[in-house]
Design an enzyme around this catalytic site. Structure first.
Site: not given
Ligand code: SAH
Ligand code: SF4
Length: 377
Positions: A348, A133, A305, A122, A206, A136, A174-175, A129, A229-231, A111
């Site tokens: 994470c 997901c 990952n 981070c 995020s 994750c 976590g969210e 969480c 986060s779409l995925h 950007e």
């Protein structure tokens, strides 16, 4: 129970001190000590009267989080710590991860172009969480509890005691938007001049996509970045990957993201974890492009990952590039996230998973990159 100082806002602290008969400027002095100077005790706050320091020490503590484990990678440019939150129930301690990533000037940002030296931290917002997901490591641990604002800030302060932190990303465990109040309270201390005085644009939240919370965040008046986060390009697949996504459609998420763009005048980022032969085909790239074209957005591709989870694999480099090219060919700006600290399990939740496994067996912490630090405070 003693309260954590930074769970109070500046206004709360001013009110508390006023009730003690103290002038309002004391709150700012205390905040400067705790945030700018990284003070861990009230004793250090030498420009406060001794009696006030003693009273503060009785009423509050400054949440510092002892280091349980630390790993470094990328020649020292990435440091990940597992921080001890103390036991919430029983004797088992809760722990969260925080990561520091140093970037040298000249590194390119998609950007902003070439960037000056910067350090990104981070942070985690929850122990575990609840969003589940499948790819994750944190999601696989289930949910234990929310962090307080002071505990979120303590992660940043752990690193500001080492060097200047220019960016904070809410991409740890976590969210963040499921722990909305603590997340926003922590951000307020990060950006306010009496606090860490960080650039708002240096902060990114995020989210897995809690639409009402995205709307609310847009109304807070911050200039912070948002990553959604779409995925997946379609709801069926997204619901397979994010077990709790059931109630939210991609259309609703895109609408909420558009709303954020309109309110804040900044583009949003869609994060897309690439899983080999699950969501990484050129057709899926085209379907994704068709859905998000026309909105001021940017796609950040994150090659999976590998976690200790079910049989998912990262795609080959060629498949990652092909997916990126397909998005670009269809008018969508896309970059591939350079994964930091692969060898220290930077994704994470992975360090906590590793350490919990090691704790189940006798703790074996030898090895080159892995040092056990004694809890410092
Ligand atoms: N809960 C928030 C923020 C924490 S996760 C969210 O989901 O957005 C930060 C990012 O890391 C998210 O985009 C998430 O999808 C991604 N992520 C989690 N585990 C991953 C893994 N094993 N490989 C690649 N990306 C992962
Ligand atoms: Fe939670 Fe984010 Fe992990 Fe999903 S990716 S389980 S939302 S931390």
């Amino acid at each position: 129970m003693t309260r954590h100082l930074l769970d109070l806002s500046l206004e709360d602290l001013e009110a508390e001190l006023a009730s003690w008969g103290e002038p309002a400027f004391r709150a700012k002095q205390i905040a400067q000590w705790a945030l700018r100077h990284g003070a861990t005790t009230f004793e250090e706050m030498t420009n406060l009267p001794a009696a006030l320091r003693a009273r503060l020490a009785e009423a509050f503590e400054i949440a510092t989080l002892p280091v349980i484990a630390e790993r470094t990678a990328d020649d020292g440019a990435t440091t990940k710590v597992l921080l001890d939150l103390g036991p919430s129930t029983g004797t088992q301690s809760d722990a969260v991860e925080a990561v520091r990533m140093d970037y040298e000037s000249g590194d390119e940002d998609p950007e902003a172009g070439a960037l000056p030296d910067r350090t990104t931290v981070c942070v985690s917002t929850q122990v575990g969480c609840a969003m589940g997901c499948t790819f994750c490591a944190t999601g696989q641990q289930g949910f234990t509890r929310n962090l307080s604002a002071a505990e979120i800030l303590a992660q940043v302060l752990h690193f500001t005691r080492q060097r200047r932190v220019t960016n904070v990303v809410f991409m740890g465990m976590g969210e963040p938007l499921a722990n909305y109040d603590a997340t926003v309270a922590a951000i307020r201390w990060m950006v306010r001049p009496e606090g860490l005085d960080m650039r708002q644009r240096g902060i990114t939240v995020s989210t897995v996509g809690l639409v009402r919370a995205i709307d609310r965040l847009g109304d807070e008046g911050f200039q912070i970045g948002l990553t959604v986060s779409l995925h997946a390009p379609d709801d069926d697949l997204r619901r397979q990957l994010i077990r709790t996504a059931g109630g939210t459609s991609i259309d609703e998420l895109i609408e909420a993201s558009r709303g954020y763009v309109a309110k804040r005048g900044r583009r949003v980022t869609f994060a897309y974890a690439l899983l080999d032969h699950v969501n990484d085909s050129p057709e899926q790239a085209r379907a994704l492009a068709a859905r998000i074209r026309g909105i001021q957005a940017h796609v950040n591709l994150i090659p999976y990952n590998p976690t200790a989870g079910p049989g998912l694999r990262p795609p080959s480099r060629e498949r990652v590039r092909a997916f990126q090219r397909e998005l670009q060919a269809h008018g969508v700006n896309a970059t591939v996230r350079v994964e930091r600290g692969q060898e220290i399990a930077a994704a994470c939740g992975q360090l906590r998973t590793d350490v919990m496994k090691q704790n189940a067996a006798p703790l074996e912490l030898s090895g080159t990159a892995f040092q056990r630090s004694e809890p410092s405070e």
